[in-house]
Design a protein around this motif. Sequence first.
Motif, PDB file in Angstrom:
ATOM      1  N   PRO A  10       0.812  -1.220   0.000  1.00  0.00           N
ATOM      2  CA  PRO A  10       0.000   0.000   0.000  1.00  0.00           C
ATOM      3  C   PRO A  10       0.840   1.263   0.000  1.00  0.00           C
ATOM      4  CG  PRO A  10       0.008  -1.010   2.166  1.00  0.00           C
ATOM      5  CD  PRO A  10       0.685  -1.973   1.255  1.00  0.00           C
ATOM      6  N   ARG A  11       0.330   2.293  -0.640  1.00  0.00           N
ATOM      7  CA  ARG A  11       0.932   3.618  -0.558  1.00  0.00           C
ATOM      8  C   ARG A  11       0.486   4.255   0.746  1.00  0.00           C
ATOM      9  NH1 ARG A  11       5.198   4.424  -2.770  1.00  0.00           N
ATOM     10  NH2 ARG A  11       4.845   6.658  -2.986  1.00  0.00           N
ATOM     11  N   ILE A  12       1.432   4.663   1.554  1.00  0.00           N
ATOM     12  CA  ILE A  12       1.135   5.196   2.884  1.00  0.00           C
ATOM     13  C   ILE A  12       1.318   6.708   2.848  1.00  0.00           C
ATOM     14  CG2 ILE A  12       1.682   5.068   5.340  1.00  0.00           C
ATOM     15  CD1 ILE A  12       2.944   2.304   4.777  1.00  0.00           C
ATOM     16  N   ILE A  13       0.249   7.423   3.155  1.00  0.00           N
ATOM     17  CA  ILE A  13       0.271   8.886   3.088  1.00  0.00           C
ATOM     18  C   ILE A  13      -0.122   9.450   4.439  1.00  0.00           C
ATOM     19  CG2 ILE A  13      -0.679  10.936   1.964  1.00  0.00           C
ATOM     20  CD1 ILE A  13      -1.258   9.232  -0.494  1.00  0.00           C
ATOM     21  N   ALA A  14       0.761  10.240   5.022  1.00  0.00           N
ATOM     22  CA  ALA A  14       0.460  10.954   6.268  1.00  0.00           C
ATOM     23  C   ALA A  14      -0.209  12.274   5.917  1.00  0.00           C
ATOM     24  CB  ALA A  14       1.747  11.199   7.056  1.00  0.00           C
ATOM     25  N   ILE A  15      -1.345  12.529   6.514  1.00  0.00           N
ATOM     26  CA  ILE A  15      -2.065  13.786   6.284  1.00  0.00           C
ATOM     27  C   ILE A  15      -1.893  14.624   7.539  1.00  0.00           C
ATOM     28  CG2 ILE A  15      -4.307  14.821   5.792  1.00  0.00           C
ATOM     29  CD1 ILE A  15      -4.955  12.301   4.188  1.00  0.00           C
ATOM     30  N   THR A  16      -1.140  15.713   7.402  1.00  0.00           N
ATOM     31  CA  THR A  16      -0.704  16.424   8.596  1.00  0.00           C
ATOM     32  C   THR A  16      -0.586  17.923   8.384  1.00  0.00           C
ATOM     33  OG1 THR A  16       1.023  16.475  10.319  1.00  0.00           O
ATOM     34  CG2 THR A  16       1.759  16.103   8.055  1.00  0.00           C
ATOM     35  N   ASN A  17      -0.777  18.629   9.456  1.00  0.00           N
ATOM     36  CA  ASN A  17      -0.496  20.055   9.564  1.00  0.00           C
ATOM     37  C   ASN A  17      -0.466  20.341  11.054  1.00  0.00           C
ATOM     38  OD1 ASN A  17      -0.606  22.941   9.684  1.00  0.00           O
ATOM     39  ND2 ASN A  17      -1.527  22.984   7.654  1.00  0.00           N
ATOM     40  N   GLN A  18       0.591  20.986  11.535  1.00  0.00           N
ATOM     41  CA  GLN A  18       0.686  21.201  12.973  1.00  0.00           C
ATOM     42  C   GLN A  18      -0.349  22.182  13.504  1.00  0.00           C
ATOM     43  OE1 GLN A  18       2.813  22.344  10.749  1.00  0.00           O
ATOM     44  NE2 GLN A  18       3.869  24.196  11.406  1.00  0.00           N
ATOM     45  N   LYS A  19      -1.034  22.871  12.600  1.00  0.00           N
ATOM     46  CA  LYS A  19      -2.094  23.800  12.985  1.00  0.00           C
ATOM     47  C   LYS A  19      -3.424  23.053  12.982  1.00  0.00           C
ATOM     48  CE  LYS A  19      -3.811  28.432  11.827  1.00  0.00           C
ATOM     49  NZ  LYS A  19      -5.236  28.106  11.923  1.00  0.00           N
ATOM     50  N   GLY A  20      -4.192  23.195  14.031  1.00  0.00           N
ATOM     51  CA  GLY A  20      -5.496  22.545  14.090  1.00  0.00           C
ATOM     52  C   GLY A  20      -6.545  23.318  13.316  1.00  0.00           C
ATOM     53  N   GLY A  21      -7.650  22.655  13.029  1.00  0.00           N
ATOM     54  CA  GLY A  21      -8.776  23.317  12.392  1.00  0.00           C
ATOM     55  C   GLY A  21      -8.595  23.654  10.928  1.00  0.00           C
ATOM     56  N   VAL A  22      -7.731  22.907  10.242  1.00  0.00           N
ATOM     57  CA  VAL A  22      -7.454  23.206   8.832  1.00  0.00           C
ATOM     58  C   VAL A  22      -8.124  22.219   7.878  1.00  0.00           C
ATOM     59  CG1 VAL A  22      -5.258  24.290   9.410  1.00  0.00           C
ATOM     60  CG2 VAL A  22      -5.304  21.867   8.801  1.00  0.00           C
ATOM     61  N   GLY A  23      -8.885  21.271   8.434  1.00  0.00           N
ATOM     62  CA  GLY A  23      -9.539  20.284   7.577  1.00  0.00           C
ATOM     63  C   GLY A  23      -8.744  19.005   7.417  1.00  0.00           C
ATOM     64  N   LYS A  24      -7.870  18.726   8.368  1.00  0.00           N
ATOM     65  CA  LYS A  24      -7.010  17.540   8.278  1.00  0.00           C
ATOM     66  C   LYS A  24      -7.825  16.244   8.362  1.00  0.00           C
ATOM     67  CE  LYS A  24      -4.702  16.936  11.956  1.00  0.00           C
ATOM     68  NZ  LYS A  24      -5.547  15.822  12.479  1.00  0.00           N
ATOM     69  N   THR A  25      -8.575  16.099   9.448  1.00  0.00           N
ATOM     70  CA  THR A  25      -9.381  14.886   9.618  1.00  0.00           C
ATOM     71  C   THR A  25     -10.460  14.801   8.549  1.00  0.00           C
ATOM     72  OG1 THR A  25      -8.962  14.852  11.992  1.00  0.00           O
ATOM     73  CG2 THR A  25     -10.892  13.642  11.207  1.00  0.00           C
ATOM     74  N   THR A  26     -11.056  15.929   8.208  1.00  0.00           N
ATOM     75  CA  THR A  26     -12.061  15.965   7.145  1.00  0.00           C
ATOM     76  C   THR A  26     -11.479  15.443   5.837  1.00  0.00           C
ATOM     77  OG1 THR A  26     -13.160  17.857   8.170  1.00  0.00           O
ATOM     78  CG2 THR A  26     -13.572  17.502   5.829  1.00  0.00           C
TER      79      THR A  26
END
Length: 272
Positions: A10-26
């Motif tokens: 599988p291709r493993i992609i980390a979705i990240t931003n150290q700032k909260g509330g930017v739509g990361k989990t969304t």
Amino acid sequence: MTEFTTKTGPRIIAITNQKGGVGKTTTVINLGAALAERGIKVLLIDLDPQGNASTAMGVETSQRSSTTLDLLLGKAELLSIIQTSKNPNLAIVPASKDLSFAEVELIKRRNRSELLRQALQKCQETRRSYQFILIDCPPSLNFITINALVASHAVLVPLQSEFYALEGLSQLLVTVREVRAAGNPNLRIEGIVLTMFDRRNNLSLQVEEDARDNLGELVFKTVIPRNVRISEAPSFAKSVLEHDPTSKGAIAYRALAAEVIAQNQKYLATKE
């Protein structure tokens, strides 16, 4: 519907931003759902102690007896803690607030940055079963995030269309370079996706112009609009694609998924 398999796991992609509330989990939930809609098997790994991705996938707190904390600490095997969803192509490894205490445990371990990579490599069944693994990182650059970056092939960064949006990005890019130097030399930037975008707002347009001027092709063509359907969907434990398949949000995440597939085409093969 096209069915996909992978040539090298599988291709493993980390979705990240150290700032909260930017739509990361969304982005994790809806990109995962959009890939799954295309016939791709996707595993989500919730590494955020808030556990919002798990909640959005319909995993109740009472169902999280084993979580990503157990995975990192070697108390559970990956295969035993994967939870399925209503979508047969989409599954999740849930998180709970106990993950907040992982830092204390991780700092005691000599290989503290390698724990997630080792857990994923150990599970051969998972390597055969999924084409993409998307990791929802916490909104900070801590040992949990470092574990995600060390375990990943690429990093996808949601960038909110607001003032100062680009300032926090520089530290994340420095961290990516440090992870490359320290143990994951092939880690690359999958792309930066502008989120909560409003074309009627001059600020959104200015952020987009600045991002494309400074980062060029690293910025996805797709932008994710500020859309009420995207905001509503988690309260129904659904992706926006399930909640309102024809909404602007659903259309945007399908377009983002198409870009991600195109960028990873050399790793994917279609089943005959």
